[in-house]
Design a protein around this motif. Structure first.
Motif, PDB file in Angstrom:
ATOM      1  N   UNK A  49      15.482  27.297 -36.104  1.00 38.52           N
ATOM      2  CA  UNK A  49      14.065  26.997 -36.336  1.00 38.52           C
ATOM      3  C   UNK A  49      13.766  27.098 -37.836  1.00 38.52           C
ATOM      4  N   UNK A  50      12.839  26.252 -38.281  1.00 40.68           N
ATOM      5  CA  UNK A  50      12.555  26.199 -39.710  1.00 40.68           C
ATOM      6  C   UNK A  50      11.179  26.746 -40.038  1.00 40.68           C
ATOM      7  N   UNK A  51      10.647  27.607 -39.175  1.00 39.80           N
ATOM      8  CA  UNK A  51       9.277  28.083 -39.337  1.00 39.80           C
ATOM      9  C   UNK A  51       9.201  29.556 -39.741  1.00 39.80           C
ATOM     10  N   UNK A  52      10.344  30.172 -40.052  1.00 39.80           N
ATOM     11  CA  UNK A  52      10.372  31.588 -40.436  1.00 39.80           C
ATOM     12  C   UNK A  52       9.818  32.494 -39.327  1.00 39.80           C
ATOM     13  N   UNK A  53      10.063  32.110 -38.081  1.00 41.22           N
ATOM     14  CA  UNK A  53       9.567  32.895 -36.949  1.00 41.22           C
ATOM     15  C   UNK A  53      10.448  34.109 -36.703  1.00 41.22           C
ATOM     16  N   UNK A  54       9.792  35.226 -36.342  1.00 46.82           N
ATOM     17  CA  UNK A  54      10.547  36.435 -36.032  1.00 46.82           C
ATOM     18  C   UNK A  54      11.143  36.379 -34.629  1.00 46.82           C
ATOM     19  N   UNK A  55      10.389  35.832 -33.692  1.00 47.51           N
ATOM     20  CA  UNK A  55      10.788  35.880 -32.281  1.00 47.51           C
ATOM     21  C   UNK A  55      11.479  34.595 -31.856  1.00 47.51           C
ATOM     22  N   UNK A  56      12.591  34.747 -31.138  1.00 49.70           N
ATOM     23  CA  UNK A  56      13.278  33.585 -30.576  1.00 49.70           C
ATOM     24  C   UNK A  56      13.730  33.888 -29.155  1.00 49.70           C
ATOM     25  N   UNK A  57      13.825  32.835 -28.349  1.00 51.82           N
ATOM     26  CA  UNK A  57      14.049  32.991 -26.909  1.00 51.82           C
ATOM     27  C   UNK A  57      15.081  31.977 -26.423  1.00 51.82           C
ATOM     28  N   UNK A  58      15.791  32.347 -25.367  1.00 49.35           N
ATOM     29  CA  UNK A  58      16.612  31.397 -24.604  1.00 49.35           C
ATOM     30  C   UNK A  58      16.195  31.445 -23.144  1.00 49.35           C
TER      31      UNK A  58
END
Lengths: 117, 115
Positions: free
Chosen positions: A25-34
């Motif tokens: 992701x290119x949004x500098x987000x802290x949270x990611x999910x699968x």
């Protein structure tokens, strides 16, 4: 424009193979999910990561592991693929909720279709 | 544990008419968020509308509106003036507030729009 990219849209793997699904992701987000999506079951959470090197099991973690060495990349690993892991896998990301009341928008990738034969 | 239930696997509506998709959820939390997502055949999940539980006013986005009944734990989506492009699978989702809040989805409702 926000973007969550899943590098592989369609994969066919053999039983027992090790499989890597990559998400960036290119949004500098802290949270990611699968998530995985199966007909009649909706989306089920496999793992999520709320920061670099931090991960938590979701509802169906068995048979999967994850890696988050860099903020922008969250990898899903199938150590030994099995036919019951044939599914569509969706990656998602969002900003951290800390200090905010607003439920942040979650952005999804386009999905990766995995077939295990 | 929190759960989200969509009891309508499929719905259909005539173009230009109104349709309502149902969703119920179960939680013991008081602060949370509810969402409706649209998933067209391309499989990309698109946020349709969002509701914060602490807000009493129902959210609206153009032709899309919700009926949020917190006491009944109900969160239905109303689509007015249905268009052919609205045909998709719709998912209701719940997330409690906080940094580690998981987004929990319902089973999905496939909406068919008839010309």
């Amino acid at each position: 424009d926000v973007k969550v990219t899943q590098s592989s849209r369609y994969l066919v793997k053999r039983t027992g193979e090790k499989v890597f699904l990559e998400c960036v992701q290119d949004m500098d987000h802290e949270n990611m999910f699968w998530y995985r999506q199966d007909p009649g079951l909706g989306l089920r959470l496999i793992y999520f990561s709320y920061d670099v090197k931090m991960k938590e099991k979701g509802d169906i973690p068995e048979g999967y592991s994850v890696s988050r060495e860099k903020k922008e990349r969250f990898s899903l690993i199938l150590e030994s693929a099995s036919t019951n892991q044939t599914s569509m896998y969706l990656c998602a990301s969002k900003t951290s909720d800390l200090g905010q009341r607003i439920g942040n928008t979650i952005y999804f990738g386009e999905g990766s279709w995995l077939t295990v034969v | 544990a929190q759960t989200v239930t969509q009891s309508q696997p499929e719905m259909s509506v005539q173009e230009a008419e109104t349709v309502t998709l149902s969703c119920t959820y179960d939680t013991s939390e008081s602060d949370y968020y509810l969402f409706w997502y649209k998933q067209p055949p391309s499989r990309q999940m698109i946020l349709v509308i969002r509701q914060e539980a602490y807000k009493q006013q129902n959210a609206t986005e153009n032709r899309f509106s919700v009926n949020f009944q917190k006491a009944a734990k109900s969160f239905s989506l109303k689509i007015s003036d249905s268009q052919l492009g609205d045909a998709a699978m719709y998912f209701c989702a719940y997330r409690r507030s906080g940094n580690t809040g998981k987004l929990i989805f319902g089973q999905g409702t496939t909406l068919q729009v008839k010309p």
